[in-house]
Design an enzyme around this catalytic site. Structure first.
Site, mmCIF file in Angstrom:
data_model
loop_
_atom_site.group_PDB
_atom_site.id
_atom_site.type_symbol
_atom_site.label_atom_id
_atom_site.label_comp_id
_atom_site.label_asym_id
_atom_site.label_seq_id
_atom_site.Cartn_x
_atom_site.Cartn_y
_atom_site.Cartn_z
ATOM 1 N N GLY A 156 -8.800 19.347 -28.490
ATOM 2 C CA GLY A 156 -8.126 20.788 -27.987
ATOM 3 C C GLY A 156 -6.614 20.645 -28.714
ATOM 4 N N SER A 195 1.626 13.840 -23.013
ATOM 5 C CA SER A 195 2.417 13.265 -23.866
ATOM 6 C C SER A 195 2.175 12.118 -25.034
ATOM 7 C CB SER A 195 3.671 14.249 -24.524
ATOM 8 O OG SER A 195 4.434 13.380 -23.072
ATOM 9 N N ASN A 202 -1.959 9.386 -14.260
ATOM 10 C CA ASN A 202 -0.520 9.614 -14.988
ATOM 11 C C ASN A 202 0.534 8.160 -15.083
ATOM 12 O OD1 ASN A 202 0.769 11.887 -16.465
ATOM 13 N ND2 ASN A 202 2.621 12.012 -14.273
ATOM 14 N N LYS A 259 0.981 11.462 -32.178
ATOM 15 C CA LYS A 259 0.566 11.650 -31.270
ATOM 16 C C LYS A 259 -0.896 11.382 -30.514
ATOM 17 C CE LYS A 259 2.926 15.395 -28.229
ATOM 18 N NZ LYS A 259 3.045 17.205 -28.024
ATOM 19 N N THR A 310 -2.910 15.928 -27.709
ATOM 20 C CA THR A 310 -2.659 15.539 -29.191
ATOM 21 C C THR A 310 -2.658 16.935 -29.765
ATOM 22 O OG1 THR A 310 -2.910 12.857 -28.566
ATOM 23 C CG2 THR A 310 -3.115 14.766 -30.959
ATOM 24 N N ASP A 311 -1.152 17.393 -30.113
ATOM 25 C CA ASP A 311 -0.973 18.278 -30.994
ATOM 26 C C ASP A 311 0.114 18.303 -31.855
ATOM 27 O OD1 ASP A 311 1.257 18.423 -28.748
ATOM 28 O OD2 ASP A 311 1.082 20.503 -28.658
ATOM 29 N N LYS A 338 3.196 33.258 -32.526
ATOM 30 C CA LYS A 338 3.620 32.810 -31.632
ATOM 31 C C LYS A 338 4.592 31.702 -31.747
ATOM 32 C CE LYS A 338 2.582 29.275 -28.893
ATOM 33 N NZ LYS A 338 1.320 28.809 -27.294
ATOM 34 N N MET A 367 -6.134 17.550 -24.907
ATOM 35 C CA MET A 367 -5.814 18.468 -25.461
ATOM 36 C C MET A 367 -3.806 18.246 -25.159
ATOM 37 S SD MET A 367 -8.160 20.374 -24.505
ATOM 38 C CE MET A 367 -7.318 21.978 -25.009
HETATM 39 P P1 NAD Z 1 5.330 17.969 -19.643
HETATM 40 O O1 NAD Z 1 6.103 17.862 -20.432
HETATM 41 O O2 NAD Z 1 5.087 18.755 -17.895
HETATM 42 O O3 NAD Z 1 3.587 16.853 -19.054
HETATM 43 C C1 NAD Z 1 3.624 15.546 -20.175
HETATM 44 C C2 NAD Z 1 2.741 14.486 -19.591
HETATM 45 O O4 NAD Z 1 2.486 13.019 -20.994
HETATM 46 C C3 NAD Z 1 2.934 14.238 -18.319
HETATM 47 O O5 NAD Z 1 1.553 13.846 -17.369
HETATM 48 C C4 NAD Z 1 3.780 12.650 -18.453
HETATM 49 O O6 NAD Z 1 4.135 11.850 -17.327
HETATM 50 C C5 NAD Z 1 3.158 12.190 -19.694
HETATM 51 N N1 NAD Z 1 3.610 10.863 -20.140
HETATM 52 C C6 NAD Z 1 4.921 11.233 -20.535
HETATM 53 N N2 NAD Z 1 5.376 10.551 -21.800
HETATM 54 C C7 NAD Z 1 3.577 9.175 -21.532
HETATM 55 C C8 NAD Z 1 4.054 8.524 -22.197
HETATM 56 N N3 NAD Z 1 4.229 8.142 -23.625
HETATM 57 N N4 NAD Z 1 2.309 7.968 -22.374
HETATM 58 C C9 NAD Z 1 1.731 8.622 -21.298
HETATM 59 N N5 NAD Z 1 1.715 9.649 -20.891
HETATM 60 C C10 NAD Z 1 2.826 10.800 -20.501
HETATM 61 O O7 NAD Z 1 3.968 18.564 -20.340
HETATM 62 P P2 NAD Z 1 2.634 19.223 -20.315
HETATM 63 O O8 NAD Z 1 3.467 20.813 -20.379
HETATM 64 O O9 NAD Z 1 1.676 19.061 -19.169
HETATM 65 O O10 NAD Z 1 2.288 19.111 -22.020
HETATM 66 C C11 NAD Z 1 1.454 18.171 -21.720
HETATM 67 C C12 NAD Z 1 0.774 17.652 -22.809
HETATM 68 O O11 NAD Z 1 0.263 18.836 -23.723
HETATM 69 C C13 NAD Z 1 2.528 17.813 -24.716
HETATM 70 O O12 NAD Z 1 1.776 17.123 -25.356
HETATM 71 C C14 NAD Z 1 1.991 19.061 -25.241
HETATM 72 O O13 NAD Z 1 2.544 19.045 -26.289
HETATM 73 C C15 NAD Z 1 0.019 19.683 -25.152
HETATM 74 N N6 NAD Z 1 0.142 20.826 -25.234
HETATM 75 C C16 NAD Z 1 -1.405 21.017 -26.108
HETATM 76 C C17 NAD Z 1 -1.819 21.965 -26.130
HETATM 77 C C18 NAD Z 1 -2.691 22.644 -27.005
HETATM 78 O O14 NAD Z 1 -3.393 23.832 -27.153
HETATM 79 N N7 NAD Z 1 -3.754 21.650 -27.577
HETATM 80 C C19 NAD Z 1 -0.931 23.142 -25.578
HETATM 81 C C20 NAD Z 1 0.072 22.848 -24.353
HETATM 82 C C21 NAD Z 1 0.372 21.800 -24.420
#
Ligand code: NAD
Length: 321
Positions: free
Chosen positions: A292, A199, A159, A226, A221-222, A67, A219
């Site tokens: 995750g 994030s 949130n 983070k 922290t990737d 990917k 989920m």
């Molecule tokens: P998004 O950009 O749509 O949403 C971001 C989220 O983080 C929102 O809820 C926002 O309010 C919050 N946020 C932003 N800054 C913040 C801060 N300083 N403190 C606390 N919360 C904060 O992103 P998304 O697509 O919903 O993804 C969310 C997270 O999941 C990302 O970090 C992304 O990299 C991660 N992710 C992980 C996997 C995995 O397999 N583990 C897969 C996809 C995404």
């Protein structure tokens, strides 16, 4: 070579097929039948974008590929999702490109399937309240998949940007569940299962806020740096993950490991629980955490099912390279 668009992925992959594919590949990883290659993830110094590759080979399922994509924070202004990715599937016998599959919807369903697999295997059977920390793009997928695993009655949520919560509340209400926004400390004292999907770069949930018996699917922290959980919470809990190598480098345990609060041996691959080699939760009062981190093999697993079904249903586009 088959092209499978985002729209076709939405038609052929539902939550159950994503759950089955992800559960099977976690099991295969724990048996050593499937392995991920080292992740590449780089800030490219343009558009504040993070770009990279996640790849692997599933010898049991004969799925080889990668990917490619990442995170473009300015996309939302153009009406595009911030996460962009494409999945490439190769023929493991010849190395030829078999399929090009849209990866955006599949990333969301495979990530939701991952936390949902952890809830199925690790949460208490009597869990009633789901806690959501995060309300971004992934959160609705997470919520919908999680509530299929236990008899949840209510969703409580927090949130960082409170204005994003009503949209998640609408999803909960559509699923027939009450939705209550609350502060994090109260959420920790209320929820039986918590999903963190933000994030954030600092701990959002502290050890003393979490009640005994809770299951947390962490989920968000990737990436290195983070963080969503208090390292002392990670130390106190029984830790599970999709892949240990990723967990300790780019996942939630990176912080507890760096502070010498836990060691690699304290983390169990969830595949061991799926395969029956580890009992999972051993008491009703223990806190379980699933870290995750998101592995390439999850993407390849759902993409190969999408390509197979698209071919069977004549929904893909065949092209000569
Ligand atoms: P998004 O950009 O749509 O949403 C971001 C989220 O983080 C929102 O809820 C926002 O309010 C919050 N946020 C932003 N800054 C913040 C801060 N300083 N403190 C606390 N919360 C904060 O992103 P998304 O697509 O919903 O993804 C969310 C997270 O999941 C990302 O970090 C992304 O990299 C991660 N992710 C992980 C996997 C995995 O397999 N583990 C897969 C996809 C995404």
């Amino acid at each position: 070579m088959l092209i499978v668009t985002e729209e076709v992925c939405k038609k052929v992959i539902d939550r159950q097929s994503a759950f089955n594919s992800v559960e099977a590949v976690f099991g295969a990883m724990a048996k050593g039948d499937a392995y991920n290659f080292p992740v590449i993830r780089e800030a490219i110094g343009y558009q504040d974008a993070l770009y990279g590759f996640k790849s692997g080979f599933d010898k049991a399922g004969l799925t080889l590929g990668l990917k490619s994509g990442g995170y473009w924070p300015n996309n939302l202004k153009q009406g595009l999702t911030n996460h962009q990715s494409t999945i490439f599937l190769f023929n493991p016998d010849t190395g030829q490109l078999d399929a090009l599959v849209g990866g955006n919807y599949l990333t969301a369903v495979r990530t939701a399937a991952s936390s949902s697999v952890s809830i199925a295997h690790l949460a208490r059977k009597d869990a009633k309240v789901l806690g959501m920390v995060g309300a971004g793009h992934q959160s609705a997928f997470q919520l919908r998949a999680a509530i299929e695993q236990r008899d949840f009655e209510k969703v409580v949520a927090w949130n960082f940007h409170p204005d994003m919560l009503p949209a998640l509340g609408k999803v909960a209400n559509e699923c027939g569940l009450d939705f209550v926004a609350m502060e994090r400390e109260q959420l920790g004292a209320t929820a039986d299962v918590i999903i963190t999907i933000t994030s954030a770069h600092e701990a959002l949930l502290m050890k003393d806020w979490i009640k005994p018996g809770t299951h947390i699917a962490a989920m968000g922290t990737d990436t290195k740096g983070k963080q969503e959980l208090d390292p002392e919470l990670v130390q106190a809990a029984t830790m599970f993950t999709d892949e240990i190598a990723q967990s300790i480098t780019i996942g939630e345990t990176q912080h507890a490991i760096a502070q010498n609060l836990i060691a690699k041996k304290d983390i169990t691959p969830i595949g061991d629980v799926i395969n029956g080699a580890h009992q999972g939760r051993s008491t009703e009062s223990e806190i379980t955490i699933f870290d995750g981190t998101g592995v390439g093999l999850q993407d390849l697993a759902v993409a190969s099912v999408a390509a197979k079904l698209a071919k069977e249903k004549n929904l893909g586009v065949e092209v000569e390279l």
